[in-house]
Design a protein around this motif. Structure first.
Motif: not given
Length: 810
Positions: A426-430, A451-459, A477-485
């Protein structure tokens, strides 16, 4: 002594039995070599010595009576020199064995001599061949050199000839090109002059009130107009038709024979979007299209469509299908996925979000779609951890590089362990909107999915620094998304800055514990292109200054500081000085930002999109923002200081504006829309929600010129009537999204007629809510003066004339 060859046999046997020859040989050899003074005494002692030895011929060697010091070192050539004397024929006569040995010895010598002669011959032949090869190579080299010289001479002559031809051809092409460019320039100038004249005439007639509803907004083309599309190159014509949906493509096929041939090109039907025409097309049509185009269909989009059994069978016959979107489709279940899997084994992209699939579908995926790379199961809540186990066992979906499990709150820790074991590539995980997500769920993913390069953990409000520090150990890791934490702190950002050297996108919106120290830690990173710290209320000017003065300050392209209430003009000064590559800036609800800081942003060459909603910007700042004229997207909703004068100055400088949002700017009137229509004819999105002073005249202005409008929001414009919809359908034929909430003067019958014309329509005739700032009659509830209300209340003809007189120089 004479020979005893012919002696009696008994005598011969007697001599052999008592080993008399060996005894005599030993006595004589010892006597001859030792040469004693008294030979008889020596013989007597020797005979005694022989008598003391054990009987046996093996002890009677010829040198047995010789001392070691004088014993000869030479072997005898025969067993005994006395055998011939005593006549033992069995040992002296030639035997077959001796003949064999002699023959072998002779053969060996002869073979050796032959071999040596053969080796000499081979060496001589080898030397001769090497010499010949050397001479041949020299001859070949000499020949090649001569041929090369001849080729170079011929090539040089040919090059001179071709250069002369090229120079002559270039002169002719340049002459032809210059004439063609001149014709194109003259034609473009002529068309621009005609367009300007038509626009000027249109507004003049509109101002005089001569333009009625039955007049068309655009003149019809002449009946004898030539088909310009058919005359274009095939690639250009196909590019034009690729932007047309399948319904319009079918209509184009009925225009003429040449268009019919063009629309039947297989490349136009390799990607079919049924979602855009879901309200205009029936299941029977879908089946017929798929049956006809099944050999070359590669991508299918059925989002929001209602599918039935024949449609699924038709999808299953598309053997070359690679991308299938069934998101939010009614009727998708395990059996329909099974039917699709029977024929679409080459599928790479599959979107099953918002469907009713269960663990049966996941079992089918692991068996039939082994090449699947992109899978979306977002908000599918009917499968369990057992379904995810199928992805990890057997053949499974080992090649998955993208997985979306957003909203799947039923997944437990075991489910995430199955994903980690079976989908290690896996490279991209939402994993958005997972309120049940904890650190224990994330840790197995960080251990197995290297191999993860981007992960989104919104909410995901329950994750802590433990999970984020474990994610930071993944150096890819090249992209990280976090929201409401509210548990993530600056220490997580420090871990990312230490380990993830290639991190380029950081999204940490609404994380209340992020402070200036976190931004200071990110200053050491060199590749950050996007930074979103929206709603991080503890961030202030020092944190922004530290970050922008770091290595990424010159590279950052997008910066979102929404609701960072401590940000002031000092940060804008740093942005203007350092961010030379910035294209998108969001300062929404930054209350301390003033016109002074916004004027600094007006000098930025790269800035094309800016959001200043809820700020204290006024006409002065808006006019300064358009100095460079490169802004393509402007959002200034809820900016009460903006008036028609500011909009006029901005639009006159920014001719390339594509998106504009002035929602809830209570002082904006029809005059602003007239300015926008004159200056910004490439507008594609417009928001005027919550502007109570807008009337049908504004929509008439916009629809008359802005023919590329795709999105329009007129919610809360209480003075708009059904006439506005008629203007839109005549002028804005590309409109796709229309919002008309709280539009009391627009009837439901007009809305029902408009609904088939757009992809998305929102409508309600309720009274505007109190937070709009005015009531159902357009009277302001707060600080707007009564005179201003009366001045803009009724959209009558006198107001139109007044507005036209004020803006006649636009």
């Amino acid at each position: 002594m004479y020979s005893l060859r012919n002696a009696d046999a008994q005598l011969r046997n007697y001599i052999i039995r008592h080993a008399l020859p060996e005894i005599y040989e030993a006595l004589l050899c010892g006597l001859c070599i030792m040469r004693p003074e008294d030979p008889l005494l020596f013989l007597e002692e020797a005979i005694k010595r022989l008598m003391e030895m054990e009987k046996g011929q093996s002890y009677l060697l010829w040198d047995i009576l010789i001392d070691e010091s004088v014993r000869p070192k030479i072997k005898p050539t025969t067993e005994s020199y006395l055998e011939y004397l005593f006549g033992q024929d069995e040992a002296q006569l030639l035997s077959p064995e001796l003949f064999v040995k002699a023959y072998a010895f002779y053969g060996t010598n002869l073979q050796r001599k032959c071999f040596e002669a053969w080796v000499k011959y081979c060496l001589r032949r080898k030397n001769q061949r090497a010499d010949m090869q050397h001479k041949t190579a020299l001859a070949q080299q000499h020949y090649n050199l001569g041929q090369f010289q001849l080729i170079v001479l011929n090539w040089n002559a040919w090059v001179k000839f071709r250069k002369q031809q090229h120079s002559q051809a270039a002169a002719k092409i340049q002459n032809t090109f210059s004439k063609a460019v001149l014709r194109i320039v003259l034609k473009a100038w002529h068309l621009e002059a005609q367009d300007s004249r038509k626009t000027r005439v249109y507004f003049e007639r509109l101002k005089r009130g001569e333009l009625e509803e039955h007049h068309h907004l655009q003149p019809a083309p002449p009946q004898d107009a030539s088909d310009e599309v058919s005359q274009l190159p095939l690639r250009a014509a196909l590019k034009i038709f690729s932007y047309v949906n399948i319904v319009d493509l079918a209509r184009c096929a009925q225009v003429c024979q040449s268009w019919k041939v063009l629309t039947q090109t297989s490349s136009l039907w390799s990607t079919i979007n049924f979602s855009a025409v879901r309200q205009k097309i029936q299941d029977k049509t879908v089946v017929n299209i798929l049956q006809k185009c099944r050999p070359y269909v590669v991508r299918l989009n059925f989002r929001h469509c209602s599918l039935y059994w024949p449609c699924f069978k038709s999808i299953g016959v598309c053997r070359n299908l690679q991308d299938l979107n069934l998101s939010e489709c009614q009727g998708v279940d395990d059996e329909s996925v099974r039917v699709i899997s029977e024929g679409c084994s080459a599928l790479l992209y599959l979107n099953l979000s918002y469907t009713d699939i269960t663990i049966g579908t996941l079992r089918i995926l692991s068996r039939c779609f082994q090449n699947l790379q992109y899978l979306s199961l977002a908000y599918c809540r009917k499968f369990t951890d057992k379904g995810l186990q199928y992805l990890a066992t057997g053949k499974g979906c080992r090649k998955l590089i993208y997985l979306d499990l957003s909203g799947c709150t039923q997944i437990s820790i075991e489910g995430f362990r199955f994903i980690a074991d079976g989908c290690s590539k896996l490279q991209h995980l939402k994993i958005n909107d997972m309120i049940t997500l904890t650190d224990s769920c994330v840790l197995p993913l960080t251990e197995q999915c290297q191999q993860l390069t981007s992960i989104s953990l919104l909410g995901s409000p329950h994750l802590s620094d433990i999970a984020f520090k474990a994610l930071a150990q993944g150096k890819k890791i090249t992209k990280i998304r976090i929201e409401g934490n509210n548990w993530i702190t600056d220490s997580s950002l420090k871990s990312f800055s230490k380990h993830c050297l290639h991190l380029s996108h950081i999204y940490v919106a609404d994380c209340q514990k992020i402070t200036d120290h976190g931004l200071k830690a990110l200053a050491s990173m060199k590749n950050i292109l996007v930074l979103n710290v929206a709603d991080c209320i503890r961030i202030s000017d020092p944190g922004v200054r530290h970050f922008l003065e770091g290595s990424s300050g010159l590279k950052i392209r997008e910066l979102n500081l929404t609701n960072c209430v401590r940000i002031s003009d000092i940060s804008l000064l740093r942005i203007a000085q350092r961010c030379h590559s910035l294209t998108y800036l969001n300062l929404r609800y930054c209350e301390n930002v003033t016109d002074s800081g916004i004027e600094l942003l007006g000098n930025m060459q790269s800035l094309i999109s800016i959001d200043l909603s809820g700020t204290n910007i006024s006409d002065q700042g808006l006019a300064a923002l358009g100095t460079r004229g490169k802004i393509k997207e402007l959002i200034v909703s809820e900016c009460l200081g903006i008036t028609d004068m500011g909009m006029k100055k901005f639009c006159q400088q920014v001719k390339e504006l594509e998106q504009l949002d002035v929602s809830h700017c209570l002082k904006v009137t029809n005059r602003s829309m007239k300015t926008v229509a004159f200056c910004c004819q490439k507008l594609t999105a417009l928001g005027i929600a919550g502007c109570p002073k807008m009337t049908d005249l504004s929509i008439q202005y916009i629809s008359g010129v802005c023919h590329y409008l795709h999105i329009l929001d007129i919610s809360g414009c209480i003075h708009l009537t059904d006439r506005s919809l008629k203007y839109l359908w005549k002028g804005c034929k590309q409109l796709r999204i229309l919002k008309m909430l709280y539009c009391r003067s627009i009837t439901k019958s007009a809305v029902s007629k408009a609904e088939p014309r757009v992809d998305k329509l929102e409508y309600s005739n309720d009274d505007p809510p109190p937070w709009f700032g005015y009531n159902q009659k357009g009277k302001f509830l707060n600080s707007i003066s009564e005179n201003e209300q009366n001045h803009e209340a009724g959209p009558n003809h006198q107001d139109r004339l007044l507005f036209s007189a004020i803006t006649e120089n636009v």
